[in-house]
Design a protein around this motif. Structure first.
Motif, mmCIF file in Angstrom:
data_model
loop_
_atom_site.group_PDB
_atom_site.id
_atom_site.type_symbol
_atom_site.label_atom_id
_atom_site.label_comp_id
_atom_site.label_asym_id
_atom_site.label_seq_id
_atom_site.Cartn_x
_atom_site.Cartn_y
_atom_site.Cartn_z
ATOM 1 N N SER A 131 25.068 -5.140 10.896
ATOM 2 C CA SER A 131 24.896 -5.056 12.473
ATOM 3 C C SER A 131 24.424 -3.588 12.512
ATOM 4 O O SER A 131 24.322 -2.807 11.407
ATOM 5 C CB SER A 131 26.101 -4.935 13.125
ATOM 6 O OG SER A 131 27.242 -4.319 12.658
ATOM 7 N N GLY A 132 24.031 -2.923 13.744
ATOM 8 C CA GLY A 132 23.525 -1.648 13.925
ATOM 9 C C GLY A 132 22.302 -1.651 14.266
ATOM 10 O O GLY A 132 21.353 -2.358 13.669
ATOM 11 N N ALA A 133 21.801 -0.806 15.083
ATOM 12 C CA ALA A 133 20.580 -0.466 15.548
ATOM 13 C C ALA A 133 19.518 0.278 14.388
ATOM 14 O O ALA A 133 19.869 0.829 13.783
ATOM 15 C CB ALA A 133 20.508 0.291 16.883
ATOM 16 N N LEU A 134 18.358 -0.487 14.535
ATOM 17 C CA LEU A 134 17.356 -0.127 13.581
ATOM 18 C C LEU A 134 16.634 1.320 13.881
ATOM 19 O O LEU A 134 16.443 1.403 15.197
ATOM 20 C CB LEU A 134 16.419 -1.086 13.283
ATOM 21 C CG LEU A 134 16.882 -2.269 12.682
ATOM 22 C CD1 LEU A 134 15.639 -3.374 12.436
ATOM 23 C CD2 LEU A 134 17.505 -2.133 11.262
ATOM 24 N N PRO A 135 16.316 2.153 12.911
ATOM 25 C CA PRO A 135 15.877 3.395 13.501
ATOM 26 C C PRO A 135 14.198 2.953 13.839
ATOM 27 O O PRO A 135 13.644 1.936 13.539
ATOM 28 C CB PRO A 135 15.635 4.371 12.383
ATOM 29 C CG PRO A 135 15.938 3.099 11.128
ATOM 30 C CD PRO A 135 16.675 2.193 11.642
ATOM 31 N N SER A 136 13.716 3.926 14.710
ATOM 32 C CA SER A 136 12.490 3.825 14.999
ATOM 33 C C SER A 136 11.562 4.212 13.920
ATOM 34 O O SER A 136 11.822 4.912 12.922
ATOM 35 C CB SER A 136 12.049 4.722 16.297
ATOM 36 O OG SER A 136 12.045 5.923 15.976
ATOM 37 N N GLU A 240 5.824 2.504 3.232
ATOM 38 C CA GLU A 240 6.844 2.098 2.777
ATOM 39 C C GLU A 240 8.013 1.910 3.815
ATOM 40 O O GLU A 240 8.845 0.948 3.838
ATOM 41 C CB GLU A 240 7.698 2.962 1.505
ATOM 42 C CG GLU A 240 6.534 2.616 0.126
ATOM 43 C CD GLU A 240 7.202 3.451 -0.872
ATOM 44 O OE1 GLU A 240 8.105 4.493 -0.534
ATOM 45 O OE2 GLU A 240 6.506 3.343 -2.193
ATOM 46 N N VAL A 241 7.974 2.763 4.555
ATOM 47 C CA VAL A 241 8.906 2.837 5.766
ATOM 48 C C VAL A 241 8.756 1.893 6.734
ATOM 49 O O VAL A 241 9.629 0.883 7.047
ATOM 50 C CB VAL A 241 8.804 4.259 6.255
ATOM 51 C CG1 VAL A 241 9.680 4.187 7.785
ATOM 52 C CG2 VAL A 241 9.895 5.467 5.680
ATOM 53 N N LEU A 246 9.831 -3.653 8.658
ATOM 54 C CA LEU A 246 9.581 -5.194 9.058
ATOM 55 C C LEU A 246 10.243 -6.041 8.252
ATOM 56 O O LEU A 246 10.646 -7.111 8.702
ATOM 57 C CB LEU A 246 7.933 -5.151 8.709
ATOM 58 C CG LEU A 246 6.843 -4.789 9.661
ATOM 59 C CD1 LEU A 246 5.566 -4.905 8.813
ATOM 60 C CD2 LEU A 246 6.897 -4.966 11.071
ATOM 61 N N ASP A 247 10.576 -5.752 7.005
ATOM 62 C CA ASP A 247 11.530 -6.478 6.018
ATOM 63 C C ASP A 247 12.695 -6.801 6.600
ATOM 64 O O ASP A 247 13.409 -7.853 6.558
ATOM 65 C CB ASP A 247 11.497 -6.306 4.847
ATOM 66 C CG ASP A 247 10.125 -6.288 4.049
ATOM 67 O OD1 ASP A 247 9.296 -7.276 4.582
ATOM 68 O OD2 ASP A 247 9.901 -5.618 2.838
ATOM 69 N N ALA A 249 13.848 -6.143 9.783
ATOM 70 C CA ALA A 249 14.046 -6.967 11.058
ATOM 71 C C ALA A 249 13.920 -8.356 10.816
ATOM 72 O O ALA A 249 14.502 -9.174 11.704
ATOM 73 C CB ALA A 249 12.667 -6.467 12.272
ATOM 74 N N SER A 250 12.878 -8.705 10.011
ATOM 75 C CA SER A 250 12.558 -10.228 9.707
ATOM 76 C C SER A 250 13.799 -10.671 9.070
ATOM 77 O O SER A 250 14.526 -11.793 9.466
ATOM 78 C CB SER A 250 11.678 -10.395 8.660
ATOM 79 O OG SER A 250 11.438 -11.694 8.320
ATOM 80 N N ALA A 251 14.539 -9.952 7.955
ATOM 81 C CA ALA A 251 15.766 -10.407 7.343
ATOM 82 C C ALA A 251 16.788 -10.620 8.516
ATOM 83 O O ALA A 251 17.750 -11.611 8.341
ATOM 84 C CB ALA A 251 16.223 -9.421 6.401
ATOM 85 N N ARG A 252 16.966 -9.826 9.373
ATOM 86 C CA ARG A 252 18.070 -10.121 10.532
ATOM 87 C C ARG A 252 17.820 -11.284 11.364
ATOM 88 O O ARG A 252 18.744 -11.874 11.586
ATOM 89 C CB ARG A 252 17.861 -8.663 11.385
ATOM 90 C CG ARG A 252 19.028 -8.921 12.573
ATOM 91 C CD ARG A 252 19.309 -7.574 13.192
ATOM 92 N NE ARG A 252 20.036 -6.675 12.473
ATOM 93 C CZ ARG A 252 20.083 -5.135 12.760
ATOM 94 N NH1 ARG A 252 19.820 -4.723 13.972
ATOM 95 N NH2 ARG A 252 20.981 -4.512 11.881
#
Length: 325
Positions: A131-136, A240-241, A246-247, A249-252
């Motif tokens: 869990s936890g918010a992803l950084p921008s 790379e960032v 993207l990876d 967000a897709s994995a989540r």
């Protein structure tokens, strides 16, 4: 005072700092390899646990089929189906156990441990945070540009090359030096006379056969090359960032879908087992449901492992792998 010497001293200091940053970058690379190997070990452990659960379920279904045949309410085909399912689950269990052992060997290698060392994984895929918010993207990119060791090393290499260029240019300037000498003269100790000498010396460079200009051109070329490499590294870090985000967000999303599929698979097997136990249906439905549950468990493990690998990739892109919880 020789300004060219001062420039070389500054260049040497910058080179030392660059070497420290390169060592830090090497440590980050080693941490990435160890972290990914550790995740593969956790994945292998989770796959083994899933196959054990599948084998336990297959044994239970075989027991129910035999009990029903003994009670005269079942058919031999149900027993054969259950035996076939159990054999398939045992084959998968053997493969999963071998995968777990191979993953531990890889972990020994990654950590540089002797083969006789016992390894106990303190974590599990379920225990690791999801869990936890992803950084921008902008926040993650800015952090990468400030913390990545390879970028710091490139900055210090540019700094060292710039100081070296200034040192070569300073060779055109006059240098000032002072000298002094004091002693005694005479053959007899009772007649020694004091003597001293001191002075200032100014050296003015005149002509060196254009060697200095050649060194200047060479150093300017090296500086341009380092600057191009620095810009390429910064662009690579940004790419790379973005890719890691993207990876991740897709994995989540895949993890959420896998959790839903696993819950439905467990519900389906429970309903099919109840019908089979009650004798209102054969075990064809429960075997099909068990196969679906097997696939759902495998997908769940893969989704969790993919999410944790994406976390490592994002940390690697930002240069903070050693700070991962």
């Amino acid at each position: 005072a020789d300004f060219s010497v001062l420039g070389r001293v500054r260049a040497a200091r910058a080179s030392v700092t660059a070497s420290i940053a390169e060592a830090s970058n090497a440590a980050q690379q080693a941490a990435v390899a160890a972290a990914l190997t550790y995740i593969r070990g956790l994945r292998a452990e989770a796959q083994l646990a899933a196959r054990i659960a599948d084998s336990t379920l297959a044994e239970e279904l075989l027991r129910i089929a035999r009990d029903q045949v003994t009670a005269g309410v079942g058919i031999a085909l149900d027993v054969t189906r259950a035996q076939s399912q159990l054999a398939a689950m045992r084959a998968q269990l053997i493969a999963a156990r071998n995968g777990r052992d191979r993953a531990r060997l890889d972990l020994h290698r990654a950590l540089g441990l002797p083969l006789g060392t016992s390894i106990e994984l303190a974590d599990s895929l379920v225990a690791l945070p999801t869990s936890g918010a992803l950084p921008s993207e902008q926040e993650a990119t800015d952090r990468a540009l400030h913390t990545r060791a390879d970028l710091r090393a490139a900055d210090e290499q540019i700094n060292a090359a710039d100081h070296q260029l200034s040192a070569i240019k300073a060779e055109r300037l006059p240098s000032l030096s002072a000298f002094a000498d004091q002693g005694a003269t005479g053959k007899a100790t009772e007649h020694l006379l004091s003597t001293y000498e001191w002075g200032l010396q100014v050296s003015v460079p005149m002509f060196d056969g254009f060697r200095r200009e050649g060194r200047l051109d060479e150093q300017k070329s090296a500086l341009r090359e380092l600057d191009i490499r620095r810009r390429d590294l910064a662009q690579q870090a940004a790419i790379e960032v973005r890719g890691a985000l993207l990876d991740l967000a897709s994995a989540r999303e895949q993890l959420t879908a896998s959790e839903e599929r696993l819950a439905l698979g467990e519900q389906e097997i429970a309903q099919a087992r109840d019908r089979f136990t009650a004798g209102v249906a054969g075990n064809a439905d429960v075997i099909t449901a068990s196969l679906g549950l097997n696939a759902a468990r495998t997908q769940m493990v893969d989704a969790r492992a993919a999410f944790q690998s994406a976390r490592v990739s994002l940390a690697h892109a930002q240069g903070i792998v050693t700070e991962l919880p």
